[in-house]
Write a protein that holds these residues in place. Structure first.
Motif, PDB file in Angstrom:
ATOM      1  N   VAL A  15       0.862  -1.177   0.000  1.00 16.33           N
ATOM      2  CA  VAL A  15       0.000   0.000   0.000  1.00 16.33           C
ATOM      3  C   VAL A  15       0.900   1.229   0.000  1.00 16.33           C
ATOM      4  N   THR A  16       0.678   2.103  -0.952  1.00 17.93           N
ATOM      5  CA  THR A  16       1.534   3.285  -1.074  1.00 17.93           C
ATOM      6  C   THR A  16       1.047   4.410  -0.163  1.00 17.93           C
ATOM      7  N   ALA A  17       1.944   5.331   0.114  1.00 20.11           N
ATOM      8  CA  ALA A  17       1.584   6.507   0.905  1.00 20.11           C
ATOM      9  C   ALA A  17       0.485   7.296   0.198  1.00 20.11           C
ATOM     10  N   GLY A  18       0.546   7.352  -1.114  1.00 20.73           N
ATOM     11  CA  GLY A  18      -0.479   8.056  -1.879  1.00 20.73           C
ATOM     12  C   GLY A  18      -1.848   7.421  -1.715  1.00 20.73           C
ATOM     13  N   GLU A  19      -1.881   6.104  -1.660  1.00 19.11           N
ATOM     14  CA  GLU A  19      -3.148   5.396  -1.458  1.00 19.11           C
ATOM     15  C   GLU A  19      -3.709   5.695  -0.072  1.00 19.11           C
ATOM     16  N   VAL A  20      -2.846   5.678   0.931  1.00 13.41           N
ATOM     17  CA  VAL A  20      -3.292   5.990   2.293  1.00 13.41           C
ATOM     18  C   VAL A  20      -3.839   7.416   2.341  1.00 13.41           C
ATOM     19  N   GLU A  21      -3.112   8.344   1.748  1.00 14.18           N
ATOM     20  CA  GLU A  21      -3.562   9.734   1.731  1.00 14.18           C
ATOM     21  C   GLU A  21      -4.923   9.862   1.042  1.00 14.18           C
ATOM     22  N   ALA A  22      -5.081   9.194  -0.082  1.00 10.35           N
ATOM     23  CA  ALA A  22      -6.339   9.272  -0.829  1.00 10.35           C
ATOM     24  C   ALA A  22      -7.504   8.740  -0.001  1.00 10.35           C
ATOM     25  N   LYS A  23      -7.293   7.639   0.711  1.00 14.36           N
ATOM     26  CA  LYS A  23      -8.377   7.055   1.508  1.00 14.36           C
ATOM     27  C   LYS A  23      -8.681   7.903   2.736  1.00 14.36           C
ATOM     28  N   VAL A  24      -7.660   8.483   3.345  1.00 19.77           N
ATOM     29  CA  VAL A  24      -7.897   9.376   4.485  1.00 19.77           C
ATOM     30  C   VAL A  24      -8.704  10.581   4.024  1.00 19.77           C
ATOM     31  N   ARG A  25      -8.340  11.143   2.890  1.00 20.41           N
ATOM     32  CA  ARG A  25      -9.095  12.284   2.359  1.00 20.41           C
ATOM     33  C   ARG A  25     -10.529  11.880   2.028  1.00 20.41           C
ATOM     34  N   LEU A  26     -10.696  10.696   1.451  1.00 15.08           N
ATOM     35  CA  LEU A  26     -12.037  10.216   1.130  1.00 15.08           C
ATOM     36  C   LEU A  26     -12.887  10.163   2.398  1.00 15.08           C
ATOM     37  N   VAL A  27     -12.340   9.581   3.454  1.00 14.23           N
ATOM     38  CA  VAL A  27     -13.095   9.431   4.702  1.00 14.23           C
ATOM     39  C   VAL A  27     -13.351  10.785   5.359  1.00 14.23           C
ATOM     40  N   MET A  28     -12.378  11.659   5.333  1.00 18.36           N
ATOM     41  CA  MET A  28     -12.487  12.914   6.073  1.00 18.36           C
ATOM     42  C   MET A  28     -13.173  14.042   5.301  1.00 18.36           C
ATOM     43  N   GLU A  29     -13.128  14.003   3.967  1.00 19.69           N
ATOM     44  CA  GLU A  29     -13.563  15.172   3.212  1.00 19.69           C
ATOM     45  C   GLU A  29     -14.730  14.947   2.256  1.00 19.69           C
ATOM     46  N   SER A  30     -15.085  13.708   1.981  1.00 16.51           N
ATOM     47  CA  SER A  30     -16.105  13.475   0.954  1.00 16.51           C
ATOM     48  C   SER A  30     -17.465  13.137   1.561  1.00 16.51           C
ATOM     49  N   GLU A  31     -18.478  13.228   0.729  1.00 16.03           N
ATOM     50  CA  GLU A  31     -19.827  12.827   1.136  1.00 16.03           C
ATOM     51  C   GLU A  31     -19.853  11.331   1.464  1.00 16.03           C
ATOM     52  N   GLN A  32     -19.152  10.537   0.666  1.00 16.21           N
ATOM     53  CA  GLN A  32     -19.059   9.095   0.936  1.00 16.21           C
ATOM     54  C   GLN A  32     -18.441   8.864   2.318  1.00 16.21           C
ATOM     55  N   GLY A  33     -17.428   9.637   2.651  1.00 15.79           N
ATOM     56  CA  GLY A  33     -16.791   9.524   3.958  1.00 15.79           C
ATOM     57  C   GLY A  33     -17.722   9.924   5.087  1.00 15.79           C
TER      58      GLY A  33
END
Length: 75
Positions: A15-33
């Motif tokens: 798992v890349t750092a970019g993937e972790v960042e993308a998922k954290v942003r998804l959870v914290m910033e998106s409607e889906q999150g």
């Protein structure tokens, strides 16, 4: 349950750092999150209720312990 996000590459152990960042942003910033966080909170509340005195999980656990005790007494 729908209370998590899948990390691309986790099966391969890469798992890349970019993937972790993308998922954290998804959870914290998106409607889906936001919806995911709402589901997590609902599960947390349901779990707390189930473990209170008289709750379903507490009653089931007490029954399990009683069944084990009964089985041990029959040996």
């Amino acid at each position: 349950m729908g209370v998590g996000v899948e990390m691309e590459g986790w099966l391969e152990g890469r798992v890349t750092a970019g993937e972790v960042e993308a998922k954290v942003r998804l959870v914290m910033e998106s409607e889906q999150g936001r919806k995911l966080r709402d589901r997590v909170e609902a599960h947390r509340e349901a779990t707390a209720m189930a473990w209170k005195d008289g709750g379903s999980s507490r009653a089931a656990f007490a029954q399990l312990l009683s069944d084990i005790d009964d089985a041990r007494g029959k040996q």
